[in-house]
Write a protein that holds these residues in place. Structure first.
Motif, mmCIF file in Angstrom:
data_model
loop_
_atom_site.group_PDB
_atom_site.id
_atom_site.type_symbol
_atom_site.label_atom_id
_atom_site.label_comp_id
_atom_site.label_asym_id
_atom_site.label_seq_id
_atom_site.Cartn_x
_atom_site.Cartn_y
_atom_site.Cartn_z
ATOM 1 N N ASP A 263 7.580 49.105 -38.749
ATOM 2 C CA ASP A 263 7.860 47.673 -38.755
ATOM 3 C C ASP A 263 7.721 47.001 -37.398
ATOM 4 N N THR A 264 8.387 47.547 -36.391
ATOM 5 C CA THR A 264 8.437 46.839 -35.115
ATOM 6 C C THR A 264 7.073 46.790 -34.433
ATOM 7 N N THR A 265 6.309 47.879 -34.534
ATOM 8 C CA THR A 265 4.955 47.855 -33.962
ATOM 9 C C THR A 265 4.080 46.870 -34.713
ATOM 10 N N ARG A 266 4.226 46.823 -36.020
ATOM 11 C CA ARG A 266 3.464 45.856 -36.823
ATOM 12 C C ARG A 266 3.670 44.435 -36.308
ATOM 13 N N TYR A 267 4.926 44.080 -36.074
ATOM 14 C CA TYR A 267 5.202 42.701 -35.697
ATOM 15 C C TYR A 267 4.872 42.412 -34.235
ATOM 16 N N SER A 268 4.827 43.437 -33.392
ATOM 17 C CA SER A 268 4.313 43.240 -32.039
ATOM 18 C C SER A 268 2.819 42.943 -32.081
ATOM 19 N N ILE A 269 2.094 43.674 -32.907
ATOM 20 C CA ILE A 269 0.654 43.450 -33.043
ATOM 21 C C ILE A 269 0.390 42.079 -33.661
ATOM 22 N N ASP A 301 2.647 45.211 -22.183
ATOM 23 C CA ASP A 301 4.086 44.990 -22.007
ATOM 24 C C ASP A 301 4.454 43.524 -22.242
ATOM 25 N N GLU A 302 3.611 42.624 -21.726
ATOM 26 C CA GLU A 302 3.907 41.204 -21.876
ATOM 27 C C GLU A 302 3.825 40.772 -23.331
ATOM 28 N N MET A 303 2.885 41.308 -24.070
ATOM 29 C CA MET A 303 2.797 40.962 -25.489
ATOM 30 C C MET A 303 4.012 41.474 -26.255
ATOM 31 N N ILE A 304 4.524 42.631 -25.859
ATOM 32 C CA ILE A 304 5.705 43.165 -26.538
ATOM 33 C C ILE A 304 6.944 42.351 -26.162
ATOM 34 N N ARG A 305 7.026 41.921 -24.901
ATOM 35 C CA ARG A 305 8.120 41.007 -24.517
ATOM 36 C C ARG A 305 8.054 39.748 -25.352
ATOM 37 N N TRP A 306 6.860 39.204 -25.482
ATOM 38 C CA TRP A 306 6.644 37.968 -26.230
ATOM 39 C C TRP A 306 7.057 38.138 -27.679
ATOM 40 N N ALA A 307 6.717 39.266 -28.271
ATOM 41 C CA ALA A 307 7.013 39.510 -29.686
ATOM 42 C C ALA A 307 8.505 39.752 -29.920
ATOM 43 N N PRO A 309 10.341 42.122 -31.345
ATOM 44 C CA PRO A 309 10.556 42.239 -32.792
ATOM 45 C C PRO A 309 11.964 42.660 -33.211
ATOM 46 N N THR A 310 12.636 43.497 -32.417
ATOM 47 C CA THR A 310 14.020 43.844 -32.744
ATOM 48 C C THR A 310 14.915 42.816 -32.080
ATOM 49 N N THR A 311 15.548 41.963 -32.870
ATOM 50 C CA THR A 311 16.273 40.835 -32.294
ATOM 51 C C THR A 311 17.555 41.266 -31.600
ATOM 52 N N HIS A 312 18.249 42.265 -32.156
ATOM 53 C CA HIS A 312 19.539 42.639 -31.602
ATOM 54 C C HIS A 312 19.906 44.063 -31.964
ATOM 55 N N LEU A 407 9.346 36.817 -41.359
ATOM 56 C CA LEU A 407 10.227 37.670 -42.146
ATOM 57 C C LEU A 407 11.615 37.037 -42.251
ATOM 58 N N ARG A 408 12.218 37.112 -43.433
ATOM 59 C CA ARG A 408 13.606 36.654 -43.585
ATOM 60 C C ARG A 408 14.534 37.776 -43.121
ATOM 61 N N SER A 409 15.011 37.633 -41.902
ATOM 62 C CA SER A 409 15.867 38.657 -41.316
ATOM 63 C C SER A 409 16.419 38.129 -40.005
ATOM 64 N N ASN A 410 17.658 38.508 -39.687
ATOM 65 C CA ASN A 410 18.150 38.212 -38.341
ATOM 66 C C ASN A 410 18.186 39.486 -37.492
ATOM 67 N N PHE A 411 17.575 40.551 -37.996
ATOM 68 C CA PHE A 411 17.501 41.830 -37.293
ATOM 69 C C PHE A 411 16.096 42.104 -36.760
ATOM 70 N N ILE A 412 15.093 41.764 -37.549
ATOM 71 C CA ILE A 412 13.699 41.932 -37.153
ATOM 72 C C ILE A 412 13.025 40.566 -37.146
ATOM 73 N N LEU A 413 12.395 40.226 -36.013
ATOM 74 C CA LEU A 413 11.612 38.999 -35.902
ATOM 75 C C LEU A 413 10.144 39.358 -36.072
ATOM 76 N N GLY A 414 9.518 38.824 -37.105
ATOM 77 C CA GLY A 414 8.126 39.178 -37.313
ATOM 78 C C GLY A 414 7.372 38.158 -38.127
ATOM 79 N N ILE A 415 6.099 37.997 -37.810
ATOM 80 C CA ILE A 415 5.204 37.164 -38.603
ATOM 81 C C ILE A 415 4.678 38.032 -39.740
#
Length: 425
Positions: A263-269, A301-307, A309-312, A407-415
């Motif tokens: 999941d998290t790598t998907r949303y970073s990409i 690294d900057e793209m992963i910072r930008w993404a 994906p794990t909100t908290h 994504l509907r989630s407050n744990f994972i932020l993802g397109i």
């Protein structure tokens, strides 16, 4: 000029978003709310269906508190929701353990995900990425999340755990149902919409865990009979001092590997593709510098910072203590908002801009600085870097052609949906 729905990544301007709500990130990260909190320090946050929690949003505070596992325990849950002791004992993976148990787990699995071990997959990652991009180019217009960002981590998951390719789609579907258990696009058992009491002792209160447990049990039987499955055989081997993973622990670990490993790598990409589609100068900059190892490491690294994906990650106070003028009580929930820390203006110059040369870049997307730093960090970094390089080689232009969806989630932020049109170089 980009259309209004294209950019920025998270356009929310609401300064009072309910962070406990599973809808809090539906329009992207609520950065205006986080900025208000950062101006106040550590903030007590009311919870719609819970007892409330402390929100930690400043980078320096996240780093300071993340380094104190004796003060803030992971063993009573890592998400905001409250759990009974029976629930968190039944559902825990090594993410939800403290020392010394956490150390034993990491000793079992660290080697399989080390920088050197991950580097062995570099050629295969590049082959898969090139194939996915070429297929997307042949189609012209695609959902980049579904056809590129989802596919690469999924197929690498198969390489790492050694399961048949024909099982991968099913595994990732079940992993999505677990970690995205709040989004009706991924599960029929939306955690706040249906009665999940029957599944409260399963990871993420999801019936998908039953099916993944069955799959893991089959793998255990086959490994006992002498079959080999990638890293899975190695994580079952005892450490030098005799510690080994129980079958219950293996099943929970397998669920975590399938869900979080994808999941998290998907949303970073996905976030990186969204950025390149809306800021074409980024693709040009990568193209001009992709032979520079230092630049490409910094860019990924900057793209992963930008993404982010794990909100908290949530922690629980093990004793009363004072921090930043606040009296935090034993048993209080303390939520470390990594997404907010990655946009802290006091740590990052122009945090709402993508700077592919950003150095230093003290982003915390992987929980750096604490004992629970992400096991898959090196793999995620490598996959994002290779995606950037292969886009620069193969794609002349990428444009977003319609609204994206989060994504509907407050744990994972993802397109989760990203329609784009791509033109070959």
């Amino acid at each position: 000029m980009s259309k209004h729905w294209n950019y920025p990544f998270s356009p929310s301007t609401d300064t009072a978003v309910d962070l406990s709500s599973l809808d809090a990130f539906n329009e992207g990260a609520p950065f205006a709310t986080f900025e208000k909190m950062q101006n106040q320090g550590v903030v007590w946050t009311e919870e719609t269906n819970g007892r409330g929690f402390w929100s930690v949003t400043r980078h320096e505070d996240v780093m300071a508190l993340n380094k104190q596992p004796d003060l803030l325990s992971s063993a009573r849950g890592i998400r905001i929701e409250d759990q009974t002791e029976e629930e968190y004992e039944a559902r825990k993976t090594f993410q939800e353990t403290d020392q010394p148990q956490h150390t034993y787990f990491r000793m079992l699995v660290n080697k399989a995900f080390s920088r050197g071990q991950v580097a062995l997959f570099s050629d295969r990652i590049r082959e898969i990425t090139a194939e996915l991009i070429d297929k997307a180019l042949a189609k012209g217009e695609v959902d980049a999340t579904d056809e590129i960002a989802r596919q690469l981590p999924m197929r690498m998951l198969g390489q790492i755990i050694g399961v048949p390719d024909e099982d991968l789609d099913w595994l990732v579907e079940k992993g999505d149902a677990l970690i995205s258990n709040s989004d009706p696009d991924y599960t029929d058992f939306v955690v706040d919409k249906v009665d999940t009491e029957e599944y409260r002792l399963l990871p993420f209160r999801s019936p998908a865990a039953v099916e993944l447990f069955d799959y893991a049990n089959d793998l255990l039987k086959r490994m006992d009979a002498g079959e080999s499955f990638g890293v899975l055989n190695s994580v079952l081997q005892p450490t030098k001092d005799g510690h080994s993973m129980s079958h219950d622990e293996f099943r929970n670990f397998f669920c975590l590997l399938v869900a979080a490993g994808n999941d998290t790598t998907r949303y970073s990409i996905a976030a990186a593709i969204h950025a390149m589609a809306n800021q074409p100068e980024l693709l040009s900059q990568i193209r001009d510098n992709m032979d520079d190892d230092g630049f490409m490491m910094t860019a990924s690294d900057e793209m992963i910072r930008w993404a982010s994906p794990t909100t908290h990650f949530r922690r629980t106070a093990t004793r009363d203590f004072e921090y930043g003028g606040n009296q935090i009580k034993e048993g209080d929930k303390v939520v470390l908002w990594f997404t907010a820390a990655n946009r802290d203006v006091d740590t990052f110059g122009n945090p709402f801009e993508i700077d592919l040369t950003r150095k230093p870049n003290r982003f915390v997307s992987f929980g750096q600085g604490g004992p629970h730093v992400c096991l898959g960090m090196f793999l995620a970094k490598l996959e994002v870097r290779i995606v950037l390089e292969e886009f620069a080689k193969r794609v002349a232009k990428i444009e977003q052609t319609g609204p994206h969806a989060y994504l509907r989630s407050n744990f994972i932020l993802g397109i989760k949906k990203l329609p784009v049109k791509m033109t070959a170089a």
